[in-house]
Design a protein around this motif. Structure first.
Motif, PDB file in Angstrom:
ATOM      1  N   TRP A  69       0.796  -1.219   0.000  1.00 55.29           N
ATOM      2  CA  TRP A  69       0.000   0.000   0.000  1.00 55.29           C
ATOM      3  C   TRP A  69       0.834   1.278   0.000  1.00 55.29           C
ATOM      4  CZ3 TRP A  69      -4.297  -0.881   4.271  1.00 55.29           C
ATOM      5  CH2 TRP A  69      -5.278  -1.754   3.763  1.00 55.29           C
ATOM      6  N   GLY A  70       1.956   1.235   0.677  1.00 59.79           N
ATOM      7  CA  GLY A  70       2.761   2.449   0.839  1.00 59.79           C
ATOM      8  C   GLY A  70       2.273   3.295   1.996  1.00 59.79           C
ATOM      9  N   ARG A  71       1.015   3.700   1.963  1.00 60.24           N
ATOM     10  CA  ARG A  71       0.442   4.553   3.005  1.00 60.24           C
ATOM     11  C   ARG A  71      -0.475   3.754   3.930  1.00 60.24           C
ATOM     12  NH1 ARG A  71       0.234  10.036   2.579  1.00 60.24           N
ATOM     13  NH2 ARG A  71      -1.890  10.098   3.434  1.00 60.24           N
ATOM     14  N   LEU A  72      -0.685   4.317   5.105  1.00 65.04           N
ATOM     15  CA  LEU A  72      -1.641   3.749   6.055  1.00 65.04           C
ATOM     16  C   LEU A  72      -2.195   4.897   6.886  1.00 65.04           C
ATOM     17  CD1 LEU A  72      -2.891   1.098   7.201  1.00 65.04           C
ATOM     18  CD2 LEU A  72      -1.073   1.128   8.916  1.00 65.04           C
ATOM     19  N   GLU A  73      -3.503   5.090   6.838  1.00 71.73           N
ATOM     20  CA  GLU A  73      -4.117   6.237   7.503  1.00 71.73           C
ATOM     21  C   GLU A  73      -4.689   5.920   8.880  1.00 71.73           C
ATOM     22  OE1 GLU A  73      -3.470   7.263   3.437  1.00 71.73           O
ATOM     23  OE2 GLU A  73      -4.528   5.515   4.280  1.00 71.73           O
ATOM     24  N   ALA A  74      -4.962   4.649   9.163  1.00 76.41           N
ATOM     25  CA  ALA A  74      -5.611   4.321  10.435  1.00 76.41           C
ATOM     26  C   ALA A  74      -5.188   2.952  10.923  1.00 76.41           C
ATOM     27  CB  ALA A  74      -7.136   4.386  10.285  1.00 76.41           C
ATOM     28  N   ILE A  75      -5.105   2.818  12.232  1.00 77.97           N
ATOM     29  CA  ILE A  75      -4.820   1.534  12.876  1.00 77.97           C
ATOM     30  C   ILE A  75      -5.838   1.319  13.983  1.00 77.97           C
ATOM     31  CG2 ILE A  75      -3.207   0.212  14.302  1.00 77.97           C
ATOM     32  CD1 ILE A  75      -0.918   1.700  12.930  1.00 77.97           C
ATOM     33  N   CYS A  76      -6.409   0.125  14.023  1.00 75.80           N
ATOM     34  CA  CYS A  76      -7.226  -0.298  15.158  1.00 75.80           C
ATOM     35  C   CYS A  76      -6.456  -1.412  15.870  1.00 75.80           C
ATOM     36  CB  CYS A  76      -8.597  -0.801  14.712  1.00 75.80           C
ATOM     37  SG  CYS A  76      -9.662   0.496  14.043  1.00 75.80           S
ATOM     38  N   ALA A  77      -5.829  -1.080  16.982  1.00 71.72           N
ATOM     39  CA  ALA A  77      -5.082  -2.064  17.772  1.00 71.72           C
ATOM     40  C   ALA A  77      -6.093  -2.798  18.641  1.00 71.72           C
ATOM     41  CB  ALA A  77      -4.015  -1.371  18.612  1.00 71.72           C
ATOM     42  N   ALA A 120       3.131  10.132   8.780  1.00 74.85           N
ATOM     43  CA  ALA A 120       3.218  10.549   7.375  1.00 74.85           C
ATOM     44  C   ALA A 120       1.847  10.887   6.809  1.00 74.85           C
ATOM     45  CB  ALA A 120       3.872   9.444   6.548  1.00 74.85           C
ATOM     46  N   ALA A 121       0.808  10.197   7.300  1.00 71.66           N
ATOM     47  CA  ALA A 121      -0.549  10.403   6.786  1.00 71.66           C
ATOM     48  C   ALA A 121      -1.379  11.349   7.646  1.00 71.66           C
ATOM     49  CB  ALA A 121      -1.272   9.056   6.690  1.00 71.66           C
ATOM     50  N   ARG A 122      -0.806  11.784   8.803  1.00 73.52           N
ATOM     51  CA  ARG A 122      -1.569  12.557   9.785  1.00 73.52           C
ATOM     52  C   ARG A 122      -2.864  11.812  10.107  1.00 73.52           C
ATOM     53  NH1 ARG A 122       0.618  17.582  10.548  1.00 73.52           N
ATOM     54  NH2 ARG A 122      -1.311  18.446  11.439  1.00 73.52           N
ATOM     55  N   GLY A 123      -2.677  10.539  10.471  1.00 72.15           N
ATOM     56  CA  GLY A 123      -3.801   9.636  10.646  1.00 72.15           C
ATOM     57  C   GLY A 123      -4.259   9.474  12.078  1.00 72.15           C
ATOM     58  N   ALA A 124      -4.786   8.295  12.395  1.00 75.65           N
ATOM     59  CA  ALA A 124      -5.388   8.059  13.710  1.00 75.65           C
ATOM     60  C   ALA A 124      -5.185   6.609  14.126  1.00 75.65           C
ATOM     61  CB  ALA A 124      -6.874   8.389  13.677  1.00 75.65           C
ATOM     62  N   ILE A 125      -5.059   6.412  15.428  1.00 78.23           N
ATOM     63  CA  ILE A 125      -5.008   5.067  15.994  1.00 78.23           C
ATOM     64  C   ILE A 125      -6.093   4.947  17.045  1.00 78.23           C
ATOM     65  CG2 ILE A 125      -3.269   5.702  17.745  1.00 78.23           C
ATOM     66  CD1 ILE A 125      -2.142   2.827  17.430  1.00 78.23           C
ATOM     67  N   VAL A 126      -6.772   3.813  17.031  1.00 82.60           N
ATOM     68  CA  VAL A 126      -7.795   3.504  18.027  1.00 82.60           C
ATOM     69  C   VAL A 126      -7.360   2.230  18.739  1.00 82.60           C
ATOM     70  CG1 VAL A 126     -10.186   2.819  18.408  1.00 82.60           C
ATOM     71  CG2 VAL A 126      -9.657   4.596  16.740  1.00 82.60           C
ATOM     72  N   LEU A 127      -7.275   2.292  20.053  1.00 83.95           N
ATOM     73  CA  LEU A 127      -6.884   1.134  20.846  1.00 83.95           C
ATOM     74  C   LEU A 127      -8.121   0.591  21.546  1.00 83.95           C
ATOM     75  CD1 LEU A 127      -4.395   3.275  20.786  1.00 83.95           C
ATOM     76  CD2 LEU A 127      -3.393   1.753  22.467  1.00 83.95           C
ATOM     77  N   THR A 128      -8.288  -0.721  21.493  1.00 86.85           N
ATOM     78  CA  THR A 128      -9.424  -1.346  22.166  1.00 86.85           C
ATOM     79  C   THR A 128      -9.054  -1.640  23.607  1.00 86.85           C
ATOM     80  OG1 THR A 128     -10.168  -2.362  20.096  1.00 86.85           O
ATOM     81  CG2 THR A 128     -11.075  -3.233  22.150  1.00 86.85           C
ATOM     82  N   SER A 129      -9.644  -0.888  24.526  1.00 86.21           N
ATOM     83  CA  SER A 129      -9.490  -1.158  25.949  1.00 86.21           C
ATOM     84  C   SER A 129     -10.731  -1.930  26.398  1.00 86.21           C
ATOM     85  CB  SER A 129      -9.292   0.147  26.732  1.00 86.21           C
ATOM     86  OG  SER A 129      -9.140  -0.113  28.121  1.00 86.21           O
ATOM     87  N   GLU A 164       2.295  16.127  15.567  1.00 85.32           N
ATOM     88  CA  GLU A 164       2.510  15.711  14.183  1.00 85.32           C
ATOM     89  C   GLU A 164       1.202  15.348  13.485  1.00 85.32           C
ATOM     90  OE1 GLU A 164       6.275  13.474  13.501  1.00 85.32           O
ATOM     91  OE2 GLU A 164       6.240  13.284  15.682  1.00 85.32           O
ATOM     92  N   GLY A 165       0.103  15.740  14.107  1.00 84.01           N
ATOM     93  CA  GLY A 165      -1.193  15.591  13.460  1.00 84.01           C
ATOM     94  C   GLY A 165      -1.854  14.241  13.617  1.00 84.01           C
ATOM     95  N   VAL A 166      -1.332  13.390  14.507  1.00 81.66           N
ATOM     96  CA  VAL A 166      -1.903  12.055  14.697  1.00 81.66           C
ATOM     97  C   VAL A 166      -2.777  12.040  15.948  1.00 81.66           C
ATOM     98  CG1 VAL A 166      -1.421   9.602  15.039  1.00 81.66           C
ATOM     99  CG2 VAL A 166       0.084  10.986  13.584  1.00 81.66           C
TER     100      VAL A 166
END
Length: 251
Positions: A69-77, A120-129, A164-166
């Motif tokens: 993909w090269g890019r990745l805008e979001a992660i759901c851990a 790099a994508a100024r993306g977002a991460i969501v962690l499942t607690s 850094e916009g994340v």
């Protein structure tokens, strides 16, 4: 097209997240430790057999994402296991370590290797607690400790990456309908010497809305937190639980 990585995306909450992100226009990459679960996912999803707590496997996963993909805008851990259901003095250290490793270290590794791509994508991460990360939780010490740790990790990521916009946030599901919760309730019933229906009723009556939640409820919140509509939502702990009043089922 934006891309999302969902760990433990082969079933349950993770698969519901995959469907919700796909419906929102994301391309989807899921990991799981069960080959059959991955095979059951839609053909147009990227799939990787990965133990979220194994650093070598996680590093290889992100190398594959970069190549494909090269890019990745979001992660759901999202990877996690229930761990043992027992009093603290009855829990083996190995069972404690495995539960903490998958739930907490898995999220750490997703952040460690995914951080550069999100920046790099100024993306977002969501962690499942979990709501177990908000309260003390009898007979679930390793799980509760790991889920509290998830919140501390998320708060730190929000502070480190925000400039850094994340954005980083945590979702705390309550009792979620499905096979995993059924197993938890069966173990709790055995530990407390009661029947499963009584435990189920206890979970439901412990919420102000008198209801357990669904995997889709959690997935919808994850999509929102990774959307432009949540552009200034970061460092937040959001319970999707029907408002838990008492996390310990009444027996």
């Amino acid at each position: 097209m934006n891309g999302v990585l969902i760990t433990a995306g082969g079933n349950g909450i993770g698969r519901a997240m995959g469907h919700a992100f796909a419906a929102a226009g994301f391309r989807v990459w899921v990991t799981d430790v069960e080959p059959a679960s991955l095979e059951a996912c839609p053909a147009d999803w990227q799939k990787s057999l990965v133990d979220a707590s194994d650093e070598t496997q996680v590093a290889r996963l992100f190398a594959d994402i970069q190549k494909t993909w090269g890019r990745l805008e979001a992660i759901c851990a999202n990877a996690g296991i229930a761990g043992p259901t027992a009093a603290v003095e009855e829990i083996d250290l190995s069972a404690w370590q495995r539960c903490v490793s998958v739930n907490l270290e898995g999220a750490f590794l997703a952040a460690k290797y995914g951080g550069p791509k999100l920046k790099a994508a100024r993306g977002a991460i969501v962690l499942t607690s979990s709501t177990a990360g908000l309260y003390g939780y009898p007979n679930r010490a390793p799980y509760a400790a790991a889920k509290w740790g998830i919140i501390g990790l998320m708060k730190t990521l929000a502070m480190e990456w925000g400039p850094e916009g994340v954005r980083a946030n945590a979702i705390c599901p309550g009792a979620v309908e499905g096979p995993r919760m059924q197993g938890v309730m069966e173990r709790e019933a055995a530990a407390k010497g009661t029947d499963v229906q009584h435990i189920y009723d206890g979970y439901a009556s412990g919420t102000s809305m008198r209801s357990l939640v669904t995997a889709e409820d959690i997935a919808n919140m994850a999509v929102f937190l990774c959307s432009a509509g949540a552009r200034l939502v970061s460092g937040q702990v959001i319970a999707v639980d029907g408002h838990t009043e008492n996390p310990d089922p009444k027996v």
